[in-house]
Design a protein around this motif. Structure first.
Motif, mmCIF file in Angstrom:
data_model
loop_
_atom_site.group_PDB
_atom_site.id
_atom_site.type_symbol
_atom_site.label_atom_id
_atom_site.label_comp_id
_atom_site.label_asym_id
_atom_site.label_seq_id
_atom_site.Cartn_x
_atom_site.Cartn_y
_atom_site.Cartn_z
ATOM 1 N N TYR A 70 -0.058 -42.796 1.488
ATOM 2 C CA TYR A 70 1.385 -42.816 1.240
ATOM 3 C C TYR A 70 1.811 -42.517 -0.193
ATOM 4 O O TYR A 70 2.995 -42.219 -0.417
ATOM 5 N N ASP A 71 0.927 -42.588 -1.167
ATOM 6 C CA ASP A 71 1.365 -42.460 -2.565
ATOM 7 C C ASP A 71 2.131 -41.172 -2.832
ATOM 8 O O ASP A 71 3.097 -41.168 -3.604
ATOM 9 N N LYS A 76 8.450 -37.064 -1.557
ATOM 10 C CA LYS A 76 8.890 -36.182 -0.478
ATOM 11 C C LYS A 76 9.951 -36.829 0.397
ATOM 12 O O LYS A 76 10.255 -36.331 1.483
ATOM 13 N N GLY A 77 10.491 -37.970 -0.055
ATOM 14 C CA GLY A 77 11.602 -38.573 0.657
ATOM 15 C C GLY A 77 11.288 -39.833 1.434
ATOM 16 O O GLY A 77 12.173 -40.385 2.101
ATOM 17 N N GLY A 81 12.228 -48.598 3.586
ATOM 18 C CA GLY A 81 12.487 -49.016 4.955
ATOM 19 C C GLY A 81 11.631 -48.266 5.963
ATOM 20 O O GLY A 81 11.108 -48.855 6.912
ATOM 21 N N ARG A 82 11.500 -46.972 5.753
ATOM 22 C CA ARG A 82 10.714 -46.175 6.701
ATOM 23 C C ARG A 82 9.219 -46.513 6.587
ATOM 24 O O ARG A 82 8.506 -46.550 7.593
ATOM 25 N N PHE A 83 8.745 -46.757 5.369
ATOM 26 C CA PHE A 83 7.349 -47.157 5.207
ATOM 27 C C PHE A 83 7.094 -48.484 5.912
ATOM 28 O O PHE A 83 6.104 -48.628 6.647
#
Length: 379
Positions: A70-71, A76-77, A81-83
């Motif tokens: 994920y780093d 890239k947006g 919350g989405r993570f």
């Protein structure tokens, strides 16, 4: 980094099959640790004595894999919350399954504490509700239904998932923003405290098997374990440079099994050696094993399938096996049985847990996660 995997998809990140396999090996060792827990009178005479350290290996692995995956997505947006939604989709279906299984098991055993005191249906319902939302039960309160201080008395190992969620929240909110020097500082800070906790008798037995209860310093101990292990995993991922390591899976698997099997050290007069051993394993050996595992690669389709299988069942095995242990403990304690008398049953239970975990993974966890991802992430 392409030499760490076999045939990655074009444009995709390489996948560390060996790390999947090692996670499965560690999860299986946890089962054996818990089997022998039923025959121990204290941490001193517990067989597979250092099985609790598998959790620290999981935490290092989690920090490494999450940072690696994920780093580079934040620029890239990717949002916090989405993570976190992705983490909930990954973890929560099995949490729900396991706590419901634990509640059914507890009711089937007669709704009793470890001292055979009856527990009301209301208390079980409250414990179930808290478990579904990953909220710990306070010691001595109504939802703490087993009476021994477990944070999640319907499914004890869920405590480590509680700290996984804390780490995920911390990563999503601020850890991913830290520079490497800042992250190194966080790692050193937690590492020093964790090392002191190990050698200064923080737990009362010179070991790091803490975090499963909110009694005494349990919560603080859990934070130290996840704080160091997760952050050093992140730090390793950010500066990872793989080397060509032959036989990495077998070397690393052997090391994990050997660590778990080490007996309690230094009893009765020099128990600090047990704390030193725990500190060395958590601060140095497990990060090294993760580095070696990420540097190695599977060499053929068969070894890739083995690592994939172990990785896929690792989480279900870990999170659903303990309700079986509650039955097992009750049986051997009520009948005063020894391991030599019940080892065939233990072997059958071990194989059965793996089989059930595979079925749950195949027909529940993966389909539910796929459905949730389709509904919640592909919008």
């Amino acid at each position: 980094m392409s030499n760490t995997v076999n045939n990655p998809l074009p444009g995709s990140k390489p996948h560390y099959e060996l790390l999947d396999g090692l996670r499965g090996v560690a999860a299986l060792m946890v089962i054996w640790y818990h089997f022998f827990e039923g025959f121990a009178t204290s941490p001193v005479d517990q067989k597979f004595n250092h099985g609790y350290l598998s959790v620290d290996f999981f935490f290092v692995l989690s920090g490494f894999v999450i940072s690696y995956a994920y780093d580079d997505r934040w620029k890239k947006g990717l949002t916090t919350g989405r993570f976190l939604l992705r983490r909930v989709i990954r973890l929560q279906p099995m949490v729900v399954f396991a706590v419901i299984l634990g509640a059914i098991s507890f009711l089937a055993q007669g709704s009793q504490t470890w001292t055979h005191e009856h527990v009301s249906l209301t208390a079980v319902g409250l414990s179930l509700l808290l478990g579904l939302f990953m909220l710990p039960s306070l010691p001595g309160t109504l939802p703490e239904v087993r009476g021994n201080g477990e944070m999640f008395p319907l499914n004890g190992p869920a405590w480590s998932l509680f700290f996984e969620y804390i780490a995920s929240i911390a990563y999503g909110c601020f850890l991913h923003r830290l520079s490497r020097p800042a992250l190194r500082g966080v790692t050193i800070f937690f590492g020093l405290l964790l090392g002191l906790a190990a050698v200064c008798n923080f737990s009362g037995y010179y070991h790091l098997g803490v975090g499963w209860t909110l009694m005494d310093y349990g919560f603080f101990g859990g934070l130290l374990r996840i704080g160091f292990s997760f952050s050093i995993g992140m730090l390793m991922a950010r500066g990872f440079r793989p080397k060509a390591i032959k036989g990495a899976f077998w070397w690393c698997s052997t090391a994990i099994i050997a660590i778990v099997c080490v007996p309690y050290l230094g009893y009765p007069d020099h128990q600090v050696w047990n704390g030193i051993f725990d500190a060395i394993c958590t601060l140095a050996v497990f990060p090294l094993i993760v580095w070696l595992g990420a540097s190695g690669k599977t060499t053929d389709a068969r070894s890739t399938k083995i690592c994939s299988f172990l990785g896929r069942i690792s989480y279900p095995v870990y999170i659903i096996h303990y309700p079986v242990m509650y039955y097992f403990y009750s049986w051997i304690w009520d009948n005063n049985l020894t391991f030599s008398q019940v080892w065939p049953v233990v072997v059958c239970l071990f194989v059965s847990i793996i089989g059930v975990a595979w079925a749950v993974m195949k027909f529940y966890d993966e389909p539910v996660r796929e459905w949730l991802a389709a509904k919640l992430l592909r919008r």
